[in-house]
Design an enzyme around this catalytic site. Structure first.
Site, PDB file in Angstrom:
ATOM      1  N   TYR A  74       0.816  -1.216   0.000  1.00  0.00           N
ATOM      2  CA  TYR A  74       0.000   0.000   0.000  1.00  0.00           C
ATOM      3  C   TYR A  74       0.851   1.268   0.000  1.00  0.00           C
ATOM      4  O   TYR A  74       0.484   2.261  -0.633  1.00  0.00           O
ATOM      5  CB  TYR A  74      -0.991   0.005   1.175  1.00  0.00           C
ATOM      6  CG  TYR A  74      -2.274  -0.695   0.797  1.00  0.00           C
ATOM      7  CD1 TYR A  74      -3.222  -0.064  -0.004  1.00  0.00           C
ATOM      8  CD2 TYR A  74      -2.517  -2.000   1.190  1.00  0.00           C
ATOM      9  CE1 TYR A  74      -4.380  -0.713  -0.400  1.00  0.00           C
ATOM     10  CE2 TYR A  74      -3.674  -2.661   0.810  1.00  0.00           C
ATOM     11  CZ  TYR A  74      -4.602  -2.008   0.015  1.00  0.00           C
ATOM     12  OH  TYR A  74      -5.738  -2.653  -0.392  1.00  0.00           O
ATOM     13  N   ARG A  77       1.911   1.725  -3.526  1.00  0.00           N
ATOM     14  CA  ARG A  77       0.788   2.230  -4.331  1.00  0.00           C
ATOM     15  C   ARG A  77       0.509   3.696  -3.996  1.00  0.00           C
ATOM     16  O   ARG A  77       0.221   4.506  -4.869  1.00  0.00           O
ATOM     17  CB  ARG A  77      -0.454   1.384  -4.080  1.00  0.00           C
ATOM     18  CG  ARG A  77      -0.373   0.004  -4.665  1.00  0.00           C
ATOM     19  CD  ARG A  77      -1.634  -0.787  -4.418  1.00  0.00           C
ATOM     20  NE  ARG A  77      -2.816  -0.053  -4.838  1.00  0.00           N
ATOM     21  CZ  ARG A  77      -4.065  -0.461  -4.633  1.00  0.00           C
ATOM     22  NH1 ARG A  77      -4.278  -1.606  -4.014  1.00  0.00           N
ATOM     23  NH2 ARG A  77      -5.083   0.266  -5.030  1.00  0.00           N
ATOM     24  N   ASN A 109     -12.320   5.411  -6.580  1.00  0.00           N
ATOM     25  CA  ASN A 109     -10.860   5.570  -6.553  1.00  0.00           C
ATOM     26  C   ASN A 109     -10.361   5.852  -5.140  1.00  0.00           C
ATOM     27  O   ASN A 109     -10.945   6.660  -4.422  1.00  0.00           O
ATOM     28  CB  ASN A 109     -10.458   6.695  -7.487  1.00  0.00           C
ATOM     29  CG  ASN A 109     -10.913   6.423  -8.918  1.00  0.00           C
ATOM     30  OD1 ASN A 109     -11.064   5.266  -9.307  1.00  0.00           O
ATOM     31  ND2 ASN A 109     -11.155   7.472  -9.667  1.00  0.00           N
ATOM     32  N   ASP A 111      -7.211   6.958  -4.613  1.00  0.00           N
ATOM     33  CA  ASP A 111      -6.012   7.803  -4.717  1.00  0.00           C
ATOM     34  C   ASP A 111      -6.184   9.198  -4.128  1.00  0.00           C
ATOM     35  O   ASP A 111      -5.211   9.936  -3.983  1.00  0.00           O
ATOM     36  CB  ASP A 111      -5.570   7.915  -6.178  1.00  0.00           C
ATOM     37  CG  ASP A 111      -6.724   8.286  -7.104  1.00  0.00           C
ATOM     38  OD1 ASP A 111      -7.375   9.315  -6.869  1.00  0.00           O
ATOM     39  OD2 ASP A 111      -6.972   7.525  -8.064  1.00  0.00           O
ATOM     40  N   HIS A 128     -14.568   3.256  -1.587  1.00  0.00           N
ATOM     41  CA  HIS A 128     -13.544   2.227  -1.365  1.00  0.00           C
ATOM     42  C   HIS A 128     -12.410   2.736  -0.465  1.00  0.00           C
ATOM     43  O   HIS A 128     -11.382   2.081  -0.336  1.00  0.00           O
ATOM     44  CB  HIS A 128     -12.976   1.727  -2.697  1.00  0.00           C
ATOM     45  CG  HIS A 128     -13.983   0.987  -3.519  1.00  0.00           C
ATOM     46  ND1 HIS A 128     -13.850   0.767  -4.866  1.00  0.00           N
ATOM     47  CD2 HIS A 128     -15.168   0.407  -3.182  1.00  0.00           C
ATOM     48  CE1 HIS A 128     -14.893   0.091  -5.322  1.00  0.00           C
ATOM     49  NE2 HIS A 128     -15.711  -0.136  -4.320  1.00  0.00           N
TER      50      HIS A 128
END
Ligand SMILES: [Zn+2]
Length: 277
Positions: A74, A77, A109, A111, A128
């Site tokens: 993670y 990412r 998303n 991000d 999410h």
């Protein structure tokens, strides 16, 4: 390339809608900022002699078995996401959010690009989660807190948290390990953490559902689309690829779809919306 007749149809649908607006975004809008989906090879992660697939790593089961690897994956990412910048689609949606009071954004998303672009947190439902945040893995409290700045923004693939990072990734209240604030494949949506009910309620009441860059692979977006269709909302899909939302949009009386990039088409849609409202 955007098909001009498609775009005109879309702009007509958008201009004809007058009530609340829900925007649903997925991985495609992030991909236009250079963020891969991490569902393919770029998301694979080696543990010992075994290559984990993303759907195996993004689970409670993996976190129990190999927590350092799950955190390392993670943080890698997250570093990719931190290096990316919001694109014209994110910025157009921020303009919409600031100009109209009845816009809700539902995003798949993690991000955080919508928030970094300036979208209002209270009207952004990150169904999410958000890779920039963590929470107590022992669930001693409901706090959702930013990943400490001392972790840094860069992280190479394969690196695991050391003692220093493990110390930073602890719950400030009880001292237990934290976990990424993301919904895992072996977990369920809920309202408190992921605004599940709020997202569905917004979809149910929408007069226009604008879908951008999602493949419709997860259950909540599909359900949101069904609810909007059932209540007679206009449904507009923007995606370079065929997907279930395009089929849905083309099946409802006030639907339209355009094959193209969000960063090209969303600014035009927002301009049209703001011109008529
Ligand atoms: Zn705790």
């Amino acid at each position: 390339m955007t098909d001009a007749p498609d775009l005109e149809t879309i702009l007509g649908r958008v201009a004809g809608a007058s009530g609340p607006l829900v925007v649903l975004t997925g991985a495609g809008i992030s991909a236009e900022s250079g963020i891969p989906t991490f569902r393919g090879p770029e998301g694979y992660w080696r543990v010992g002699s075994r290559n984990y697939r993303p759907m195996e790593l993004a689970t409670q089961a993996a976190f129990r078995a190999v927590p350092d690897d799950v955190w390392g994956w993670y943080l890698y990412r997250r570093a990719v996401c931190r290096a990316a910048r919001p694109n014209a689609a994110h910025l157009a949606l921020v303009e919409l959010d600031r100009s109209l009071s009845d816009v809700f954004l539902v995003t798949q998303n993690v991000d955080g690009l919508h928030l970094r672009a300036g979208h209002s947190p209270e009207r952004t439902f990150q169904i999410h989660g958000n890779i920039d945040f963590m929470r107590c893995a022992a669930e001693c409290c409901r706090d959702v807190i930013p990943i400490p700045a001392a972790i840094g923004d860069s992280w190479e693939k394969g690196r695991l948290p050391g003692e220093r990072e493990r110390g930073l990734l602890r719950c400030a209240r009880c001292g237990a390990a934290t976990r990424p604030h993301v919904l895992w494949f072996d977990e369920c949506y809920d309202e408190e953490r992921y605004r599940y009910e709020s997202a569905l309620a917004a979809a149910r009441e929408a007069d226009l559902l604008l879908v951008a860059g999602t493949s419709g692979a997860t259950t909540l977006p599909v359900r949101a689309g069904e609810l909007a269709a059932r209540s007679g909302a206009a449904i507009v899909d923007v995606n370079p690829e065929p997907n279930p939302f395009r089929d849905l949009a083309l099946s409802v009386p006030r639907g339209a779809a355009a094959s193209g990039r969000s960063a090209e088409i969303l600014p035009e849609i927002v301009d049209r919306l703001l011109a008529v409202r």
